[in-house]
Design an enzyme around this catalytic site. Sequence first.
Site, PDB file in Angstrom:
ATOM      1  N   VAL A 189     -41.044   6.000  53.069  1.00  0.00           N
ATOM      2  CA  VAL A 189     -41.035   7.400  52.625  1.00  0.00           C
ATOM      3  C   VAL A 189     -41.549   7.514  51.197  1.00  0.00           C
ATOM      4  CG1 VAL A 189     -39.539   9.359  52.095  1.00  0.00           C
ATOM      5  CG2 VAL A 189     -39.174   8.050  54.190  1.00  0.00           C
ATOM      6  N   ASP A 190     -41.095   6.638  50.316  1.00  0.00           N
ATOM      7  CA  ASP A 190     -41.498   6.666  48.909  1.00  0.00           C
ATOM      8  C   ASP A 190     -43.000   6.434  48.769  1.00  0.00           C
ATOM      9  OD1 ASP A 190     -40.643   7.171  46.374  1.00  0.00           O
ATOM     10  OD2 ASP A 190     -39.775   5.203  46.001  1.00  0.00           O
TER      11      ASP A 190
END
EC number: 5.4.99.-
Length: 1338
Positions: free
Chosen positions: A411-412
């Site tokens: 996600v990051d």
Amino acid sequence: MDMAPDELDELRGSAQRALEQAIDFSFSCQQDDGHWVAPVSADATFTAQYVMFKHAIPALNLDISGAEAAALRHWLLGDQNAAEGSWGLAPGLPGNLSTTVEAYLALRLLGVPSSNPALQQARRFVLAHGGISRVRFFTRFFLATFGLFPWSAIPQMPAELILMPKWAPLNIYVLSSWARSTLIPILVVRHHEPLYPLPNAQSDPNSGFLDELWLDPTNKEVPFAPPLWDMFHGRDRDVVKLAFTLGDKALAQIGGLKKGPQRRLALRRCIEWLLEHQEETGDWAGFFPPMHGSVWALLLEGFSLEHDVVKRGLEALERLAVNDESGKWLQSTVSPCWDTALMVKALCDAGLGLGGAEAAKGNRHARVTTAVDWVRSLQLLGPQGDWRVYSRNQRPGGWSFEYNNTWYPDVDDTAVVVMMLVTHDPAAVESNAVEMGIEWILGMQNHDGGWGAFDTNNDALWLHKIPFSDMDSLVDPSTSDVTGRMLECFGMLLTHRKGGLRLRPELSQRLHESAQKALAFLFREQTASGAWWGRWGCNYNYGTTNVLRGLPAFCGDKEVARAALRAVLWLEKCQNKDGGWGETLLSYGHPDLAGKGPSTAAHTAWALDALLRFRPASDPALQKGVQWLVSNQVPKTEEKRHWASWPSDLYVGTGFPNVLYLGYPFYHHHFAISALARFLDRTDEPDQDRDLPLLMTRHVVTTLTRHDILLMVLGSRGDIDVFLSIAGKLAKNRHRVRVATHPAHQQLVEAHGFEFYDVGGGPDEFAQVLGREPNLLWSVIRGDLGRLRQSLCRTFARFWEAGYGSNNTRNARNADPKANGIADSRPFVADLIVSTPATTVHVHAAETLRAPLVLIAAQPTLPTREFPHVFTMNKPRYSPGSWWNYATFFFLELLNWLAMGSFVNKLRVHTYKMKPLCWVWATQDFLTAKIPLVCLWSSNVVPRPPEWHDEVMVAGSTTLAQVDQFTPPLSLLEFLNADMEKPTVVVSFGSMFIADPPALISAIASAAAQVRAKVVICRSWRWKLESSLASLPSHTYVADAIPHSWLLPRVDGFVHHGGAGHTAAGLRAGVPMLITPFFLDQHFWAAKVHNLGLGPEPLEIMMRAGTVAGIQTHQGKMQFAQSMQDLLSGQYSRRCAEMSERVRAETDGANVAADVIERELGSALARSGHCAVVPALPAQWQHAESGLALCGVAAASLVTSGMLDWDDLDAITRIDWIARRQKDPKSRLHAICFVADWLGHAFGMLLAVAGWLLQLVGDVRSVGRVKPHHNTDPIRLAMMERSMFDLNFAKQGLAEAELKGGAFEELLARRWRAAVAAAFERRMERTGNMLLGEGCQG
């Protein structure tokens, strides 16, 4: 102080040159295909496990005489901490036991003998830290594969876990991605329980190999889990952990399910899962543990080294190896996508994106575009992905961290790539790549509003109770740093307007809705200090700056603006004196170190990039930070060694807090590029912020937001020491601390730099009265306590006044010299009260101040069946579980109210215009109210009783650091060093009243002589003993105050009165204790010490009325000598040492107390909000008509200008104590009290009529509702005085600005009129909507 124009130009020039050098270095290390990647450093664990693996598989050809083994040895020895012989988790951190054992074993396998000096030093470290039996689970697991631990001492890990369905509470998909991919191959290895030969061809636990690291090599069957009884009833009581451990033991009894028909199916499913999840390049999850474990599992299941799956796996494992001048070592992972995306984004921030001013230089544009295309090509659009199991969104679109990791997009990473694409080319906002990336991110949002890294709703924290989970890393819950990054990405997209391009309206709406959930999550996660915890970077600096970068697009919301302001002020406070920012990795285990540590380029860049979104580039603190970056850039010749333009020696990345830290060298490079670029961009902008908020930053805002905290302390030197320790923690957070206590403690309080407030009285009064009758309950019944009442009434009244009164002594000094003048002259109005329970008026003072209250107790004060109220004990013994124990708490409070209640109500009614309270409140409501209570004792000694409410914390003991300031007298050192064969005993009775000190000294010396011991007597009584001391026997030494922390470790026994402070000091020092209790809680601590086996049975022969008659008799002398002989017998030493180790391992209770105080203060300030006119300042007043909140500056200005009157304003209520009491459940006692109250009303009315008829003037107590009188309310008057001070101080701070004369008041008035107009407009709108709704219904 602002820079002069020429100085600013010079700084800009230096920053531009530093930026150019950094950009040049970036391109110098770009790979041929356009991407960037730097080696990821970690501790020795991965290299050591690589050595173990290659040694276990002879076919892998690890020749200890070859070049590869030499390179591995060279790196491992070079990574050792030379000072202590250990291997740590990161540079600059203390040694880690498990890592040291793994490195030691690896070196032994590589042929290094145990006699090698480096290994000898490592051995000493291991033994000093408990030996090999105390290593973590995975270290123990690897040792078992060589027979160095019996497999029976390893928790069961049944392979049948793979068979659990996805809807089951426990299955492989409720584990985090990294735990899942690591655990599945380990299940296979645990089934096979391999035993590999050691260099001496032995694999038997009794072979003797590594015995030098055991404290007791004859017993290696050391259980991994704590004893079942401790989990059931002891300090480690945990039902879930107990259930898992019982299950593990049950599995062990039946052979771990190995022989069941399902085991073969489970193993087959494990292998199928591994084969499915292997990348084409051979990787598993891009992380060393699953890559290493998967190859290992396949080999154990019969796959040959020539099998294609194994060959590709081994090749992937070798790609993690690095060969450089330090030797050969293994990375934990590689980070090409992450490195490249962050590098490109930084370069685009510096103007190298499409159309950027710098892009046309050379071939820079083409090289950046090549990198962008490389990253774009890594978007994961295939059917793989464990994230699909629980995600509501099945559309792919993410990016992973590594080269090849199709199963675990990050996600990051995805958010950074999206920002990179749009920063490089504004048109990308409408591209499929960006939209699919955003769609995937939205689908990964958790139900709590935040984001984890790889999975959705992966927050089953109870999994950490599994026996083999000792790293707290089995789940992937929402974290503030990742959530902040998502908001930064969303904010960029929602505000994107370049080229007329923007997101689709439907997608924009979804981003807005998602952002609101994320903001709610961040509000909950913000700490009392204003910071956010950082999961994937070090630590609070990383978390806070990640969030701050995500907030500007949403700061139109007042709650967001308040949260941002708190974070900004915290971050500014953390700046180091050299201008940079830093934070030690130790802050993960010690939150009091948040934001503290040597400056690094990464931390400084994170802080600058975040603050430049809220502060102007002209801010002196930011310019100082930029100067740090400029000054600390390494020469060009050093860049390649650091893989950065700034030093990268310190790790700032986090794998698993407290377990694995990572060194990303590019973190010290590309983030600095972004920060310098943003600074240069901001200095090019016109200064549009020359308005009130920025004129009032730093000095004015910091001073006027400095909170007043009152510490109420009733008691002896031991009590004041505890509060001074807490005060020291609060002072570090720049709070103004006032200590209200007895005049006997004034010198001590002021010596520590705190403001002193004299409340009169003193501990001697208690000792003289209570020494006559040790049982406080009987003292009250007999009326002895009446002797204290008059003094206590004066003291309690002064405690109340301390919350708002001007300092009644002028010697108070503040620890912060820069704020010394303000601390002395600004009127004090407590924003929070911290008190001992004994001060009685604490809650009443908090109610009048509308402030939160935190109680600090050194002994138990809440009802429980475990023991009686400690003040009712007159013998050092009690019966646990008795109903009488529970009743004593209520009975004592009732007697206390009968003694003091009328006085308290008189103050409430006449002085503070409050309603009186019924006795039921004192005997029931207060004891059951959920007021935060911090208990400063060890849970190893008094565990938290189950009856106590959730706001009670047993925090551990605390001490006032004095050792560094203490210089022992030469005579004391000579005494301690003489006759070393004799044991030494310390005798101290604290603040106890002693009527005949010479007789006491004589009795103690006589007992010591009988047992052939030396004795050090610490006196605190006021008595001239010089004539008596001259004739002391040689084995006796009498001294004044000596810090316990210095003296007790040097002696063999400790005789004392049983005070809480003395007991805690003895526990911490690990010295056997003989307690001779006098009164109050001393009997309780005496019983506890004896029951825990830490000393002999307490002596009950001591003083009444301060005499020593008890030990002057022949029987008394004999009993004292026998007890002292028992004390020195050695039978208590082991238990004392064990208890000392446990107590020392606990968190400092003062840190816990400070955290609770910060939390309560933060919650109260959040409820009161910020000023509608000056948002940078907290609200103190509320305009009754409009409901608008005002700070002291704005209120005083508007009153002074005539726009408002003080009567138009009400003091802000930070905590509503009246509403809190009304919410309490009512009992039958309340019905009784209601009847009594009604009769009191009637009787009062009769008295009033009679008084009017007879024109009598008397002290007739009002029992009705009291209407406040603004002109006589002392707290309101103090608040008005403080507001006028704040106005004058703010105007002085603006004297050099453009707002001179009446311009300042005019600006405030203009803002006030606008705020009132907006408030009434909103009210009219709501009224119109209500009328419209009623009309529609009609």
